[in-house]
Design a protein around this motif. Structure first.
Motif, PDB file in Angstrom:
ATOM      1  N   ASN A  46       0.826  -1.217   0.000  1.00  0.00           N
ATOM      2  CA  ASN A  46       0.000   0.000   0.000  1.00  0.00           C
ATOM      3  C   ASN A  46       0.861   1.268   0.000  1.00  0.00           C
ATOM      4  OD1 ASN A  46      -2.282  -1.637   0.110  1.00  0.00           O
ATOM      5  ND2 ASN A  46      -2.319  -1.611   2.354  1.00  0.00           N
ATOM      6  N   GLY A  47       1.962   1.215  -0.742  1.00  0.00           N
ATOM      7  CA  GLY A  47       2.847   2.360  -0.845  1.00  0.00           C
ATOM      8  C   GLY A  47       3.806   2.538   0.319  1.00  0.00           C
ATOM      9  N   VAL A  48       3.768   1.621   1.277  1.00  0.00           N
ATOM     10  CA  VAL A  48       4.634   1.700   2.451  1.00  0.00           C
ATOM     11  C   VAL A  48       5.826   0.769   2.252  1.00  0.00           C
ATOM     12  CG1 VAL A  48       4.813   1.309   4.930  1.00  0.00           C
ATOM     13  CG2 VAL A  48       2.698   2.241   3.963  1.00  0.00           C
ATOM     14  N   ASN A  49       7.035   1.320   2.358  1.00  0.00           N
ATOM     15  CA  ASN A  49       8.244   0.509   2.238  1.00  0.00           C
ATOM     16  C   ASN A  49       8.541  -0.172   3.570  1.00  0.00           C
ATOM     17  OD1 ASN A  49       8.764   1.120  -0.466  1.00  0.00           O
ATOM     18  ND2 ASN A  49       9.891   2.980   0.085  1.00  0.00           N
ATOM     19  N   ILE A  50       8.447  -1.493   3.577  1.00  0.00           N
ATOM     20  CA  ILE A  50       8.817  -2.290   4.747  1.00  0.00           C
ATOM     21  C   ILE A  50      10.290  -2.626   4.586  1.00  0.00           C
ATOM     22  CG2 ILE A  50       8.384  -4.402   6.045  1.00  0.00           C
ATOM     23  CD1 ILE A  50       5.572  -4.421   4.759  1.00  0.00           C
ATOM     24  N   ILE A  51      11.126  -2.091   5.475  1.00  0.00           N
ATOM     25  CA  ILE A  51      12.566  -2.276   5.310  1.00  0.00           C
ATOM     26  C   ILE A  51      13.012  -3.617   5.895  1.00  0.00           C
ATOM     27  CG2 ILE A  51      13.025   0.196   5.289  1.00  0.00           C
ATOM     28  CD1 ILE A  51      13.981  -0.042   8.191  1.00  0.00           C
ATOM     29  N   ASN A  52      14.108  -4.102   5.380  1.00  0.00           N
ATOM     30  CA  ASN A  52      14.675  -5.370   5.864  1.00  0.00           C
ATOM     31  C   ASN A  52      15.501  -5.083   7.112  1.00  0.00           C
ATOM     32  OD1 ASN A  52      15.205  -8.073   5.926  1.00  0.00           O
ATOM     33  ND2 ASN A  52      16.889  -7.978   4.463  1.00  0.00           N
ATOM     34  N   GLY A  53      14.823  -4.534   8.120  1.00  0.00           N
ATOM     35  CA  GLY A  53      15.473  -4.155   9.372  1.00  0.00           C
ATOM     36  C   GLY A  53      15.010  -5.044  10.498  1.00  0.00           C
ATOM     37  N   GLY A  54      14.566  -4.414  11.589  1.00  0.00           N
ATOM     38  CA  GLY A  54      14.089  -5.183  12.723  1.00  0.00           C
ATOM     39  C   GLY A  54      15.175  -5.673  13.650  1.00  0.00           C
ATOM     40  N   PHE A  55      16.437  -5.494  13.269  1.00  0.00           N
ATOM     41  CA  PHE A  55      17.527  -5.954  14.124  1.00  0.00           C
ATOM     42  C   PHE A  55      17.652  -5.022  15.324  1.00  0.00           C
ATOM     43  CE2 PHE A  55      18.540  -7.448   9.856  1.00  0.00           C
ATOM     44  CZ  PHE A  55      18.697  -8.806  10.100  1.00  0.00           C
ATOM     45  N   GLY A  56      17.645  -5.601  16.495  1.00  0.00           N
ATOM     46  CA  GLY A  56      17.699  -4.806  17.711  1.00  0.00           C
ATOM     47  C   GLY A  56      16.698  -5.250  18.750  1.00  0.00           C
ATOM     48  N   SER A  57      15.879  -6.267  18.428  1.00  0.00           N
ATOM     49  CA  SER A  57      14.997  -6.819  19.453  1.00  0.00           C
ATOM     50  C   SER A  57      15.821  -7.388  20.606  1.00  0.00           C
ATOM     51  CB  SER A  57      14.101  -7.905  18.857  1.00  0.00           C
ATOM     52  OG  SER A  57      13.029  -7.331  18.150  1.00  0.00           O
ATOM     53  N   GLY A  58      16.994  -7.865  20.298  1.00  0.00           N
ATOM     54  CA  GLY A  58      17.930  -8.343  21.304  1.00  0.00           C
ATOM     55  C   GLY A  58      19.335  -8.204  20.764  1.00  0.00           C
ATOM     56  N   ALA A  59      20.313  -8.142  21.655  1.00  0.00           N
ATOM     57  CA  ALA A  59      21.707  -7.976  21.240  1.00  0.00           C
ATOM     58  C   ALA A  59      22.622  -8.679  22.227  1.00  0.00           C
ATOM     59  CB  ALA A  59      22.070  -6.492  21.161  1.00  0.00           C
ATOM     60  N   PHE A 388      10.847  -2.643  11.517  1.00  0.00           N
ATOM     61  CA  PHE A 388      10.916  -2.777  10.063  1.00  0.00           C
ATOM     62  C   PHE A 388      10.435  -1.510   9.359  1.00  0.00           C
ATOM     63  CE2 PHE A 388      10.633  -6.908  11.960  1.00  0.00           C
ATOM     64  CZ  PHE A 388      11.557  -7.682  11.273  1.00  0.00           C
ATOM     65  N   GLY A 389      10.462  -0.398  10.101  1.00  0.00           N
ATOM     66  CA  GLY A 389      10.094   0.887   9.522  1.00  0.00           C
ATOM     67  C   GLY A 389       8.610   1.082   9.325  1.00  0.00           C
ATOM     68  N   VAL A 390       7.769   0.240   9.976  1.00  0.00           N
ATOM     69  CA  VAL A 390       6.322   0.388   9.816  1.00  0.00           C
ATOM     70  C   VAL A 390       5.640   0.542  11.171  1.00  0.00           C
ATOM     71  CG1 VAL A 390       6.256  -0.900   7.650  1.00  0.00           C
ATOM     72  CG2 VAL A 390       5.908  -2.111   9.808  1.00  0.00           C
ATOM     73  N   ALA A 391       4.487   1.176  11.151  1.00  0.00           N
ATOM     74  CA  ALA A 391       3.662   1.348  12.339  1.00  0.00           C
ATOM     75  C   ALA A 391       2.212   1.061  11.969  1.00  0.00           C
ATOM     76  CB  ALA A 391       3.807   2.771  12.889  1.00  0.00           C
ATOM     77  N   ASP A 392       1.357   1.001  12.975  1.00  0.00           N
ATOM     78  CA  ASP A 392      -0.068   0.738  12.792  1.00  0.00           C
ATOM     79  C   ASP A 392      -0.791   2.056  12.527  1.00  0.00           C
ATOM     80  OD1 ASP A 392      -2.726   0.002  13.024  1.00  0.00           O
ATOM     81  OD2 ASP A 392      -2.404  -1.262  14.777  1.00  0.00           O
ATOM     82  N   ASP A 393      -1.611   2.101  11.478  1.00  0.00           N
ATOM     83  CA  ASP A 393      -2.329   3.338  11.164  1.00  0.00           C
ATOM     84  C   ASP A 393      -3.612   3.505  11.976  1.00  0.00           C
ATOM     85  OD1 ASP A 393      -4.154   1.587  10.036  1.00  0.00           O
ATOM     86  OD2 ASP A 393      -4.180   2.542   8.061  1.00  0.00           O
ATOM     87  N   GLY A 394      -3.878   2.548  12.872  1.00  0.00           N
ATOM     88  CA  GLY A 394      -5.081   2.609  13.690  1.00  0.00           C
ATOM     89  C   GLY A 394      -6.258   1.869  13.098  1.00  0.00           C
ATOM     90  N   ASN A 395      -6.122   1.441  11.860  1.00  0.00           N
ATOM     91  CA  ASN A 395      -7.201   0.705  11.185  1.00  0.00           C
ATOM     92  C   ASN A 395      -6.738  -0.676  10.726  1.00  0.00           C
ATOM     93  OD1 ASN A 395      -9.210   2.869  11.226  1.00  0.00           O
ATOM     94  ND2 ASN A 395      -7.829   3.915   9.789  1.00  0.00           N
ATOM     95  N   GLY A 396      -5.658  -1.160  11.333  1.00  0.00           N
ATOM     96  CA  GLY A 396      -5.167  -2.487  10.983  1.00  0.00           C
ATOM     97  C   GLY A 396      -4.347  -2.531   9.715  1.00  0.00           C
ATOM     98  N   ASN A 397      -3.818  -1.388   9.300  1.00  0.00           N
ATOM     99  CA  ASN A 397      -2.984  -1.324   8.106  1.00  0.00           C
ATOM    100  C   ASN A 397      -1.656  -0.664   8.451  1.00  0.00           C
ATOM    101  OD1 ASN A 397      -4.970  -2.345   6.149  1.00  0.00           O
ATOM    102  ND2 ASN A 397      -6.070  -0.459   6.651  1.00  0.00           N
TER     103      ASN A 397
END
Length: 420
Positions: A46-59, A388-397
């Motif tokens: 939906n035009g949102v770039n989901i980055i291949n990140g997420g590293f940092g949940s644990g270290a 991963f560079g994304v958040a919830d828009d409040g409507n499940g997207n």
């Protein structure tokens, strides 16, 4: 070998720790920090770039190689939806990234290690089925259709690198503590009594963890003998409605040789909406622990690290580890009891003192920091989870997760800070 750069803010030139003595490695060159990691796009939705990140949940630091670290993702990009979550990339595999500060002073990715089931097949971040660690989580695809489950699925949150080259990972399902080979293949899965995995067990009470609030932090004592895990929030013991002490959470230790466990109480400064995240050792009894809320630091978020000690804390395991409600005080579970009642029973929580307030110290901007590594000499490495560079828009997207101060997409960073 390809070289990649990780975004890093460094307060000063420091070095990674050796698990034996947490000694600063003075010959590592950190002068080129900060550096930016060129995240690729995992998927565009939906035009949102989901980055291949997420590293940092644990270290965790490499146990023998100075200047090297491991960081881990969680289950993958997701947003809240209906009575569960949307898994935006259902076939995403929780992944470990191994990186180092190289001879040029740059941060260089050594390799990525995808987590695998005992047969060597990549796992997913999908929830476990009933009886294998589920507390009713429902996973949906981006279009709202219901996804399946994964017997070996993991919402990985913390990582320990052992000297034999293997890894220990804790998660927010089971909660499980999973032992992986150097190549990421599952060797053992340790879950609460009553959860249908493995023969070595955690106390049954841990199966009453709050959904999406499992074993958020884990480390290994410097002597290599014991795993120490922190639950993220108050568990629902005996039930969600009756677990009224929302500042009480638990720490569990697991003796790697004997499988013996112990439990300790931890008193949060915040409440039910706040989180106890990663833990890193200073000694065999003293640790650093994250407490945070979900707000961005630049708008007044709680981002603190506490120095805690278990030396004089009470073991609250009780006599029956199969008891689903654990130890009780006058017929009430620990989560039902007030701190006055707990103190009157002679039970002592872990002692704690503030080590650093990241917002006050460095103006920490992110909403999350979920990985910490003690470097010795009162120096701490801090890693954020960028979702991963994304958040919830409040409507499940999904929407792009941006930092309120700069307006930039949130990406993983590593900070080096002084602590008290």
């Amino acid at each position: 070998m390809k070289k990649f750069l990780l975004p890093v803010f460094a307060c000063m030139a420091l070095a990674a720790c050796n698990n034996d003595d947490n000694a600063i490695n003075q010959d590592i060159d950190y002068s080129k920090l900060p550096q930016e990691f060129p995240f690729s796009t995992l998927k565009t939705l939906n035009g949102v770039n989901i980055i291949n990140g997420g590293f940092g949940s644990g270290a965790t630091a490499h146990p023998t190689q100075k200047g090297e670290f491991y960081v881990i993702t969680d289950r993958g990009p997701n947003v809240a939806y209906s009575n569960g979550i949307k898994i935006l990339v259902p076939d995403f595999t929780p992944t470990i990234m191994h990186f180092k500060i190289n001879a040029s002073g740059n941060i260089e990715v050594i390799k990525y290690i995808k987590l695998k089931n005992p047969s060597g097949q990549p796992i997913t971040g999908l929830p476990n089925p009933v009886g294998m660690g589920s507390t009713g989580e429902i996973a949906y695809a981006a279009d709202g259709s219901v996804l399946g489950t994964d017997n070996y699925g993991l919402d990985s949150e913390s990582i320990v690198a052992a000297k034999d080259g293997t890894f220990w990972v804790s998660d927010e399902y089971g909660p499980h503590i999973v032992h992986y080979s150097a190549d990421g293949v599952e060797l053992e899965r340790i879950s609460p009594i009553g959860v249908n995995t493995g023969t070595r067990k955690l106390p049954a009470v841990f199966a009453k963890r709050r959904p999406n609030r499992g074993m958020e932090g884990m480390c290994m004592t410097p002597d290599g003998k014991t795993l120490v895990g922190t639950m993220q929030s108050t568990m629902y013991v005996p039930t969600k409605a009756l677990a009224t002490n929302t500042t009480l959470t638990r720490i569990v230790t697991f003796d790697l040789a004997t499988g013996q466990t112990k439990q300790y109480l931890y008193r949060q400064d915040g409440g039910a909406s706040d989180s106890v995240c990663d833990i890193t050792p200073i000694s065999n009894t003293e640790f650093l622990v994250i407490e945070r809320d979900g707000n961005f630091g630049s708008v007044g978020g709680l981002k603190k690290v506490y120095r805690i000690n278990l030396a004089n804390a009470s073991d609250v395991s009780g006599t029956d580890l199969t008891a689903v409600d654990g130890m009780k005080i006058n017929g009430k579970t620990l989560e039902q009891s007030t701190w006055d009642e707990i103190n009157a029973a002679g039970l002592k929580p872990a002692t704690k003192t503030l080590a650093v307030d990241l917002v006050a110290k460095i103006g920490y901007e992110h909403d999350k920091f979920e990985g910490i590594v003690y470097l010795g000499n009162n120096k701490l490495a801090v890693f954020n989870d960028d979702d991963f560079g994304v958040a919830d828009d409040g409507n499940g997207n999904p929407k792009t997760k941006t930092l309120p101060k700069t307006g930039k997409q949130d990406k993983g960073e590593m900070y080096i800070v002084d602590i008290q």
